[in-house]
Structure formats: structure tokens, C-alpha cells
Motif scaffolding. Structure first.
Motif, mmCIF file in Angstrom:
data_model
loop_
_atom_site.group_PDB
_atom_site.id
_atom_site.type_symbol
_atom_site.label_atom_id
_atom_site.label_comp_id
_atom_site.label_asym_id
_atom_site.label_seq_id
_atom_site.Cartn_x
_atom_site.Cartn_y
_atom_site.Cartn_z
ATOM 1 N N LEU A 147 0.018 9.645 -3.981
ATOM 2 C CA LEU A 147 -1.317 10.165 -3.684
ATOM 3 C C LEU A 147 -1.337 11.149 -2.521
ATOM 4 C CD1 LEU A 147 -3.614 7.045 -4.235
ATOM 5 C CD2 LEU A 147 -3.054 8.905 -5.805
ATOM 6 N N VAL B 139 -1.890 -1.161 -11.704
ATOM 7 C CA VAL B 139 -2.764 -0.699 -10.631
ATOM 8 C C VAL B 139 -4.211 -0.802 -11.098
ATOM 9 C CG1 VAL B 139 -3.387 1.272 -9.174
ATOM 10 C CG2 VAL B 139 -0.992 0.833 -9.728
ATOM 11 N N TYR C 75 3.146 2.004 -1.944
ATOM 12 C CA TYR C 75 3.369 2.454 -3.311
ATOM 13 C C TYR C 75 2.336 3.497 -3.727
ATOM 14 C CZ TYR C 75 6.176 -1.865 -3.515
ATOM 15 O OH TYR C 75 7.090 -2.871 -3.271
ATOM 16 N N LEU C 76 1.107 3.321 -3.264
ATOM 17 C CA LEU C 76 0.055 4.285 -3.569
ATOM 18 C C LEU C 76 0.171 5.539 -2.712
ATOM 19 C CD1 LEU C 76 -3.036 1.929 -3.955
ATOM 20 C CD2 LEU C 76 -1.989 3.297 -5.751
ATOM 21 N N PRO D 27 0.812 -1.230 0.000
ATOM 22 C CA PRO D 27 0.000 0.000 0.000
ATOM 23 C C PRO D 27 0.843 1.277 0.000
ATOM 24 C CG PRO D 27 -0.786 -1.552 1.658
ATOM 25 C CD PRO D 27 0.504 -2.091 1.145
ATOM 26 N N PHE E 222 2.846 0.374 -11.698
ATOM 27 C CA PHE E 222 4.055 0.803 -11.001
ATOM 28 C C PHE E 222 5.189 -0.192 -11.244
ATOM 29 C CE2 PHE E 222 1.345 2.965 -7.500
ATOM 30 C CZ PHE E 222 1.183 4.080 -8.309
#
Length: 666
Positions: free
Chosen positions: A10, A63, A5-6, A3, A78
Motif C-alpha cells: 500500500l 484480508v 503486510y499491508l 500490519p 496474503f
């Protein structure tokens, strides 16, 4: 998928949205708080991802699917590997420092919340670019950083110079992006995919494939693809001859100058070529072009910093030159050395820009170094941190720039790529030039006689005449507030230690294994590794290398010219004549492009307007049809006389014509 990575991209995006849409509601404190919090979260997440990747965990996957056409899937995905994780950490950390610094620099600007929204959005765009695992997402991030840079360079949109600079940056980058898009299109046409893994895996099949761009001239498809992609890198990373936008980008506020020139946008081209190393290794011609373009940029853009008097523009020309060094490294297949220099350069170049901004604040937005001098005693923190950045930029051991720049230069020396000899001479001479303009800036700004006088407070480029009479001082300059000096200190730390801490794993270890491809015949860093015997030995070797003595000579010459004999630069400039004029006018590239492309496009537009709009559309279709209807009407109206015998005559004539036609048919 992890998570985190997001979270990395963001968190800045969320801060940008809140500050941009609700800035008036949450106020100035709320705007900087939410964006800085987003950047802090992103930086911490990037650090954890970096450590996770160093532990051996990588990720490559979608994603979500954006579009499916037949068998081709266009995904947002990604690629988290050693290359992208290092870039994520550098981008987020430098951006966090810039966000904090902005509180002090932009504190009284009416566009405060808007600026914070823009820089967070800029960071999000860069992160999407470096984290991409396919060309579609790469292009999205590529264009997004270009768009937001346009908004940031022209942030002070009431200034004609800022508007012109933002348009210039936008248009020059469109030239590069057109080539970049053509390169991506060729990849999709020949390989049927935009996914990095699939493209890199199938690239070898194109080794013998040719394409005729001009009839009768066969070009290697791989060479054409690599050259087109590099045209995009030339635009983003401001390589000759698409370099003209970068010095003018100084029209934007200083924090964005630091962000654009240190960790985002201009490094996108360097990152992209390193990411595309499996393609470039298949084309020696493309590598040669990259090498020569980088060498020209490194030397000739550095020379412009010697004659410029605007403190921000001197640092901007330094950025151009250092980007040239990185590009030379890419051309020599020393991709890891270029990324290493990108990392260290991000720290000390952001430091120098922010230190320049601190000086600008103290002198009420004065940027002309001829109006400075003697600031060392008033601004000790700014001075010492700027000195750290300057020494690192010059490549003096044991500062970070020494390890990355010397490794890069040695790699070029060992390279067998055609043009490597010329490139080596250029980057070696560039070491002296770098030290000269860097310490010219330091001596003119912080040492010598105090020359700051009454100045215009209207903005960054409202300079007083340096040759005018003496004015009463505006007041004693003082050190900048903590929100300005703390980022300087935090950036000075990696400007010192990041070189000797990371040289071994990044250049001579297996850190980039799987992320960067180098053919055995181009493995210059492998040759360099055979001579590497640890950091202390590398430093001792550096003290006897020509790079150290050239840098030292540059510093000594700067001291003699600008402190010991400050009258000499004027004499030298006068005697240099045409050479000085050439440098002062930036090789006349702006005038050339203005005359050929800008005015040429204007003349072409005028011709098309006169021919297409005025002559054809208005003249024939619009006015012509009106004139035709009017002419026919003038003829017909003569028939309508109102006399009965005229109408009777016409009826008889009509009957006669009809009878004649009927008899003829019978």
C-alpha cells in the motif's frame, strides 16, 4: 495479521495515487519525494517481514472477501512465506533504486510526475502478485503488471516505435494470459477452489484424471493445467516463442527497462511456476516442456546479443537468455536454484541497465555501441559498477552470478527429467555466449578508440550513421550525477556478496521448506547438497569447472575480436553470410508473426467486414430494407393516379373479390 503486510504493497500505491492525481499541484520535487518515500517505507517493511519469516513466522489468510458464490469465497488474501518474502524484498529494493535513479534520468521530461506514478503503480501490482494466496489475486496482479507495462513501454507516446512496442507487448502477453486464464478455470472446475492451500492439498486426486481435448485423445488433467499455466509464464517471462515483445520494450525509458527486466513482470512467470511446484511435480510431461522451452530460450536468445549494436537491446537479449536459465532450472525441479538466480540476476541486471542509462545520458541519448568507446576514463564509477555487473552476469567467482548460475547448471546436469541432457548442453554453451556478448558490450562501450561524435539529440533511437564521416565531438563526456551513480553502487554491493551469503540457506538449507514442493525422485538439489562442503570449497570447485573456463574463453574471444583485432568481426560477419543475416534479423520471428498473425488477423477482419458488415448488415438489413420499401412504394404509387374512374374501378374490383371469397366459403 502483521500490519507490515499491508504496508508493503500500500505504500507504493499511495505514492502512485498522490503523484498521479496531484502531480501538477505538488510539482516535480513533490512527485519524486512522495513516491520514493513510499518505496523506502515499503522496502524497510519488506526487510522486516523477511527477517520475521526467517525467524519462523508465516501467514496465510484473507484480508477481505471480495465475492461469495455458493460455498466458494473469492478473497483478497496474503501468503507470507519464505518464497513471497524473498520476492518482496528483491522487488522493493530494486524498485527503490530505480526510483532514485529516475530523478537524474528523467529530470527534464515533461511527463516526470506521470512516470513516477506509473513505476510506483507497477511495483504495487507486482507485490500484489507475489503476496497472493489465491489464483484470483494472482490473476489481478498478473494483469495489472501487464497493463502498467503497456503504459510504461509506450510512455513516449509521440514516437510511433514506442506505441508499436507497447501494443506488441500487450498483445503478445494477451496470448499467454489466455492460456493462463484457461488453466485457472480448469483448476476451479476440477477442484472447486482458487485458494492455494486447498488446490495444492487436493491436487493429488487429479493424478489419474483425464480430459479429452480432441475426441479420442485422453490427456492428463494435471498436465493440461500445468501447460496452460506455463503458457502464461511464457508470455510474461518472454520464453520462446512468445519472446518477441521483450527486446522492443527497450523503447521505454531506461529506468523502466531496468525495472521490467530485473525484478518485475518478466520474473512473474518464474515465480508463478515455482509457487505452483506442488502441481508441476505431478506432471513429468509439463516439466519436460518447461525444460526444453527454457533451453531453447537460454541459448538462441543469447546468440542474438552477439550481433546487436544497441546497448540496451544487448542487455535485453541477455535478460531473455537468463530467464531461459531460470526456466531450465524450473523444468529440472530445481525451483530454489531458479529463485536464487532470479534474486542475484535482479541485482546485476538492474545494475547493467542503469549503467547503460548512465552512458546514454553522457552521450546525449546515443545507444549505438559503434558510437561509443573509450568511456572508461570519463565515467569511472559507471565503468567499475558495470564491470561488477558484467562479471556477475558471466558467472565468474566469487561474484553473485557464479553461485546461482553454477548451482543451476549443476542441478540440470543431475536431473533425470526427459530432455535434461539437451538442456545441459544448451546452458553450458550459453555460458560462453553470455561472456562473449557481455564483454563485447563492455569493450565497445568503455575501451578502445573513442568513437563518440556529433549525434542527434532527439531521443534514444536517433542514431548517427556509424559509417559516416568524422564529426566534431559534442564535448567531453562526464560522470553522471549522484542520483544516478549512488543506485549503481548500491546495486553493485549485492551483485558481489548475495551469492556467497545466501547459497547455503536458500539451496542447501531449509529456507524454502513449506513454500516449494519437490518429489523425492526429482530432488536434484538434495543430490547437489551432498557434494556441497561450504562456500570456499564451492568456489575452488567452480574454478576447475567447465563453466568457468567457458566464461573465460568468451571474455578472451571478446577481447581479441573487439580490442586486439577490431577488423575481424566485419570479416566474420561477411563470411558467415546467411547465419549472420539470420541472427541480425532475429530468426525472422517478427516478420513471421507480422505476416501470419498480424496480417492474417487484418485479412480476416477485412473479410468479416466485407461479408458481415458490407454484404449482410449494410447490404441486406440496412440498404436491403430501404430498397424493399422503395420498390414497394414505386409499385403502390402507380395506383395513386388521381383519376376518379381508376378509383371506381378498383372499388368494383375489390367488391368482386370479396363476393367471390364469400360465395366460395358458403
Amino acid at each position: 495479521m502483521n500490519p507490515l503486510y499491508l504496508v508493503v504493497p500500500l505504500a507504493p500505491l499511495a505514492g502512485a495515487i498522490v503523484a498521479g492525481l496531484f502531480g501538477r499541484v505538488i510539482g516535480r520535487r513533490g512527485a519524486h519525494s512522495v513516491t520514493i518515500l513510499g518505496m523506502l517505507i515499503s522496502t524497510l517493511a519488506a526487510w522486516l517481514v523477511f527477517q520475521d519469516v526467517r525467524a519462523g513466522h508465516v501467514f496465510n489468510g484473507p484480508v477481505y472477501t471480495w465475492l461469495a458464490i455458493g460455498g466458494a469465497h473469492l478473497d483478497v488474501g496474503f501468503l507470507i512465506d519464505p518464497l513471497s518474502s524473498l520476492m518482496m524484498l528483491v522487488v522493493t529494493f530494486v524498485s527503490l533504486m530505480v526510483h532514485i535513479y529516475t530523478i537524474g534520468y528523467m529530470h527534464d521530461d515533461p511527463g516526470y510526475a506521470r512516470f513516477f506514478s506509473y513505476i510506483s503503480l507497477f511495483t504495487f501490482s507486482m507485490l500484489m502478485l507475489v503476496m497472493a494466496n489465491n489464483f484470483l489475486q494472482l490473476f489481478f496482479g498478473w494483469e495489472a503488471v501487464g497493463l502498467v507495462s503497456y503504459l510504461l513501454i509506450g510512455f513516449w507516446y509521440t514516437r510511433p516505435s514506442a506505441v508499436f512496442a507497447s501494443l506488441k507487448a500487450f498483445l503478445v502477453n494477451r496470448v499467454g494470459d489466455f492460456g493462463f486464464l484457461l488453466g485457472i478455470a480448469l483448476i476451479f472446475i476440477y477442484l472447486g477452489s482458487l485458494d492455494y492451500d486447498l488446490v495444492f492439498g487436493a491436487a493429488g486426486k487429479l493424478a489419474g484424471t483425464t480430459i479429452e481435448i480432441f475426441p479420442g485423445a485422453a490427456w492428463s488433467v494435471m498436465t493440461v493445467i500445468c501447460l496452460l499455466l506455463f503458457v502464461g509464464a511464457m508470455g510474461k517471462s518472454a520464453q520462446f516463442p512468445l519472446h518477441v515483445w521483450l527486446p522492443d520494450s527497450m523503447e521505454g525509458p531506461t529506468p523502466i527497462s531496468a525495472l521490467i527486466h530485473a525484478a518485475t513482470m518478466v520474473t512473474a512467470g518464474i515465480f508463478m511456476v515455482a509457487r505452483m511446484s506442488p502441481l508441476y511435480e505431478l506432471s513429468t510431461t509439463a516439466l519436460t516442456v518447461v525444460l526444453i522451452i527454457g533451453a531453447i530460450t537460454a541459448l538462441f536468445m543469447g546468440l542474438l546479443g552477439v550481433v546487436n549494436n544497441d546497448i540496451k537491446r544487448v542487455i535485453a537479449y541477455s535478460t531473455l537468455s537468463q530467464l531461459g536459465y531460470m526456466t531450465v532450472g524450473l523444468g529440472a525441479s530445481a525451483y530454489a536454484a531458479s529463485i536464487f538466480h532470479l534474486m542475484t540476476h535482479a541485482f546485476f541486471k538492474a545494475l547493467l541497465f542503469l549503467a547503460a542509462g548512465s552512458v546514454i545520458i553522457a552521450l546525449h541519448h546515443e545507444q549505438d555501441m559503434r558510437r561509443m568507446g573509450g568511456l572508461r576514463r570519463y565515467m569511472p564509477i559507471t565503468y567499475w559498477t558495470a564491470l561488477v555487473g558484467s562479471v556477475a552476469l558471466c558467472g565468474i567467482p566469487p561474484f553473485a552470478g557464479f553461485f546461482s548460475k553454477d548451482s543451476l547448471i549443476e542441478a540440470v546436469h543431475l536431473s533425470t527429467t526427459p530432455g535434461a541432457g539437451i538442456a545441459y548442453a544448451a546452458v553450458l554453451l550459453g555460458v560462453f555466449v553470455t561472456a562473449l556478448y557481455t564483454f563485447r558490450m563492455m569493450f565497445l562501450t568503455f575501451h578502445g578508440e573513442e568513437r563518440f561524435r556529433q549525434v542527434d539529440h532527439a531521443g534514444d533511437h536517433q542514431h548517427a550513421d556509424p559509417d559516416a564521416g568524422h564529426h566534431a565531438p559534442v564535448g567531453t563526456p562526464h560522470e553522471s550525477p549522484l542520483v544516478v551513480t549512488v543506485p549503481l553502487i548500491l546495486l553493485a554491493i549485492p551483485s558481489v556478496y548475495s551469492g556467497w551469503s545466501y547459497i547455503e540457506p536458500l539451496l542447501f538449507g531449509d529456507y524454502f521448506k513449506g513454500a516449494i514442493a519437490v518429489s523425492p525422485t526429482h530432488n536434484v538439489l538434495g543430490k547437489l547438497a551432498e557434494e556441497f562442503h561450504g562456500v570456499p570449497a564451492f568456489v575452488l570447485h567452480g574454478l576447475g569447472a567447465p563453466t568457468f573456463w567457458l566464461a573465460a574463453a568468451g571474455i578472451v574471444v571478446a577481447w581479441y575480436l573487439y580490442l586486439k583485432r577490431p577488423d575481424l568481426p566485419v570479416i566474420i560477419a561477411r563470411r558467415a553470410g546467411g547465419l549472420y543475416t539470420l541472427l541480425a534479423n532475429k530468426y525472422y520471428f517478427d516478420e513471421l508473426y507480422q505476416a501470419v498473425f498480424a496480417n492474417g488477423a487484418k485479412r480476416l477482419g477485412t473479410l468479416l467486414w466485407q461479408l458481415g458488415d458490407v454484404a449482410i448488415i449494410d447490404g441486406i438489413f440496412v440498404n436491403g430494407s430501404a430498397h424493399l420499401v422503395g420498390g414497394v412504394s414505386q409499385v403502390i404509387r402507380r395506383v395513386q393516379s388521381g383519376r376518379v374512374y381508376h378509383y371506381a374501378f378498383m372499388m368494383i374490383l375489390g367488391v368482386f373479390v370479396l363476393l367471390t371469397w364469400w360465395i366460395a366459403r358458403a
